[in-house]
Motif scaffolding. Structure first.
Motif, PDB file in Angstrom:
ATOM      1  N   ALA A  48       0.836  -1.199   0.000  1.00 14.82           N
ATOM      2  CA  ALA A  48       0.000   0.000   0.000  1.00 14.82           C
ATOM      3  C   ALA A  48       0.865   1.242   0.000  1.00 14.82           C
ATOM      4  O   ALA A  48       2.021   1.225   0.417  1.00 14.82           O
ATOM      5  N   SER A  50       0.792   5.174   1.361  1.00 16.25           N
ATOM      6  CA  SER A  50       0.143   5.937   2.411  1.00 16.25           C
ATOM      7  C   SER A  50       0.525   7.415   2.289  1.00 16.25           C
ATOM      8  O   SER A  50       1.706   7.744   2.307  1.00 16.25           O
ATOM      9  N   LYS A  55      -6.545   8.542   3.110  1.00 16.86           N
ATOM     10  CA  LYS A  55      -6.608   7.078   3.179  1.00 16.86           C
ATOM     11  C   LYS A  55      -5.526   6.447   2.328  1.00 16.86           C
ATOM     12  O   LYS A  55      -5.170   6.967   1.269  1.00 16.86           O
ATOM     13  N   ALA A  56      -5.074   5.300   2.773  1.00 17.13           N
ATOM     14  CA  ALA A  56      -4.036   4.588   2.021  1.00 17.13           C
ATOM     15  C   ALA A  56      -4.614   3.983   0.751  1.00 17.13           C
ATOM     16  O   ALA A  56      -5.807   3.671   0.670  1.00 17.13           O
ATOM     17  N   THR A  57      -3.755   3.833  -0.227  1.00 15.09           N
ATOM     18  CA  THR A  57      -4.125   3.167  -1.479  1.00 15.09           C
ATOM     19  C   THR A  57      -3.510   1.782  -1.468  1.00 15.09           C
ATOM     20  O   THR A  57      -2.282   1.649  -1.394  1.00 15.09           O
ATOM     21  N   TYR A  58      -4.344   0.766  -1.543  1.00 20.69           N
ATOM     22  CA  TYR A  58      -3.869  -0.604  -1.441  1.00 20.69           C
ATOM     23  C   TYR A  58      -3.670  -1.214  -2.830  1.00 20.69           C
ATOM     24  O   TYR A  58      -4.424  -0.930  -3.758  1.00 20.69           O
ATOM     25  N   GLU A  59      -2.670  -2.064  -2.934  1.00 26.74           N
ATOM     26  CA  GLU A  59      -2.437  -2.790  -4.181  1.00 26.74           C
ATOM     27  C   GLU A  59      -3.465  -3.909  -4.303  1.00 26.74           C
ATOM     28  O   GLU A  59      -4.063  -4.364  -3.303  1.00 26.74           O
ATOM     29  N   GLU A  63      -5.756  -7.031   1.469  1.00 28.05           N
ATOM     30  CA  GLU A  63      -7.006  -6.766   2.190  1.00 28.05           C
ATOM     31  C   GLU A  63      -6.888  -5.519   3.062  1.00 28.05           C
ATOM     32  O   GLU A  63      -6.105  -5.480   4.007  1.00 28.05           O
ATOM     33  N   LYS A  64      -7.725  -4.542   2.775  1.00 27.99           N
ATOM     34  CA  LYS A  64      -7.687  -3.287   3.522  1.00 27.99           C
ATOM     35  C   LYS A  64      -8.035  -3.485   4.990  1.00 27.99           C
ATOM     36  O   LYS A  64      -7.488  -2.837   5.875  1.00 27.99           O
ATOM     37  N   ASP A  65      -8.996  -4.359   5.241  1.00 26.10           N
ATOM     38  CA  ASP A  65      -9.459  -4.521   6.618  1.00 26.10           C
ATOM     39  C   ASP A  65      -8.478  -5.323   7.456  1.00 26.10           C
ATOM     40  O   ASP A  65      -8.535  -5.296   8.684  1.00 26.10           O
ATOM     41  N   LEU A  68      -4.342  -2.490   8.290  1.00 24.35           N
ATOM     42  CA  LEU A  68      -4.789  -1.111   8.493  1.00 24.35           C
ATOM     43  C   LEU A  68      -3.592  -0.182   8.504  1.00 24.35           C
ATOM     44  O   LEU A  68      -2.637  -0.387   9.244  1.00 24.35           O
ATOM     45  N   ASN A  70      -2.269   3.824   8.837  1.00 24.56           N
ATOM     46  CA  ASN A  70      -2.562   5.180   9.281  1.00 24.56           C
ATOM     47  C   ASN A  70      -1.323   6.035   9.096  1.00 24.56           C
ATOM     48  O   ASN A  70      -0.222   5.638   9.458  1.00 24.56           O
TER      49      ASN A  70
END
Lengths: 121, 111
Positions: A48, A50, A55-59, A63-65, A68, A70
């Motif tokens: 990701a 950040s 908000k972070a951008t995930y590849e 899984e974003k959840d 996490l 910050n």
């Protein structure tokens, strides 16, 4: 100059617990920080990106959840592995991109932290 | 799909040998090519290459970028056992500052 620290350097935890990893740029400001994971004998895989205050951008496939991220300030980003499982055991590395260039930093590269080895039992 | 490919994936040489590591890239919005050395911990920075044909040198290591061929090489002369490591190349994106890494070349230098 351009030092990035990570804490902790290693952690062992039980399955189901959450683990927080901190990444700090010690002597420069970083608008963007990156989180990677690396399995043995493999290259770094970006998880990701950040950006401070957003908000972070995930590849794809991350899984974003579960992971996490910050990025509350220009010098600190945190990665929390939630409900960790043995398959999350890996080497997690953060990097930081300097906000601007000077004699010691360039925005055209990333400065890496020393990494955190996570082992989930 | 953007990608960075390194070759060879592993290499075993003897002290004093010269080695050449290869990196090719297909990346949209390419900005620069970076080389890193990784031993037991996180990668340490070696070179950043932005312009084609200009060799960068640091001691026994040197590197050059060929933008026409979309490739770069890293040369190590008079290798030492301390050069044993994984060498990673990465393409740096023009926007967002992302890096995409190659698979790495594992170099082993025997005494």
């Amino acid at each position: 100059g351009a030092v990035v620290s990570q804490h902790p350097s290693w952690v062992i935890c039980k399955s189901g617990t959450s683990v927080k990893i901190e990444c700090r740029s010690l002597d420069f400001q970083a608008t963007t920080m990156f989180w990677y994971r690396q399995f043995p004998k493999q290259s770094l895989m970006l998880m990701a990106t950040s950006n401070e205050g957003s908000k972070a951008t995930y590849e794809q496939g991350v899984e974003k959840d579960k992971f996490l991220i910050n990025h509350a300030s220009l010098t600190l980003s945190t990665l929390t592995v939630t409900s960790a499982h043995p398959e999350d055991s890996s080497f997690y590395i953060c990097s930081a991109r300097a906000s601007g260039g000077n004699r010691q930093t360039s925005p055209d590269t990333q400065y890496f932290g020393p990494g955190t080895r996570l082992t989930v039992l | 799909e953007d990608k960075v490919v390194q070759s060879p994936l592993s290499l075993v040489v003897h002290e004093g040998d010269t080695v050449t590591l290869n990196c090719s890239y297909e990346v949209t919005n390419f900005r620069s090519l970076l080389w890193y050395k990784q031993e037991k911990k996180a990668p340490t920075f070696l070179f950043m290459l932005t312009s084609s044909g200009i060799e960068k040198k640091s001691g026994r290591l040197s590197s050059i970028l060929d933008k026409k061929e979309l490739s770069s090489i890293l040369n190590i002369t008079a290798t030492q056992t301390g050069d044993s490591a994984i060498y990673l190349c990465a393409a740096f994106y023009n926007q967002g500052g992302k890096l995409i890494f190659g698979q790495g070349t594992e170099l082993s230098v025997k005494p």
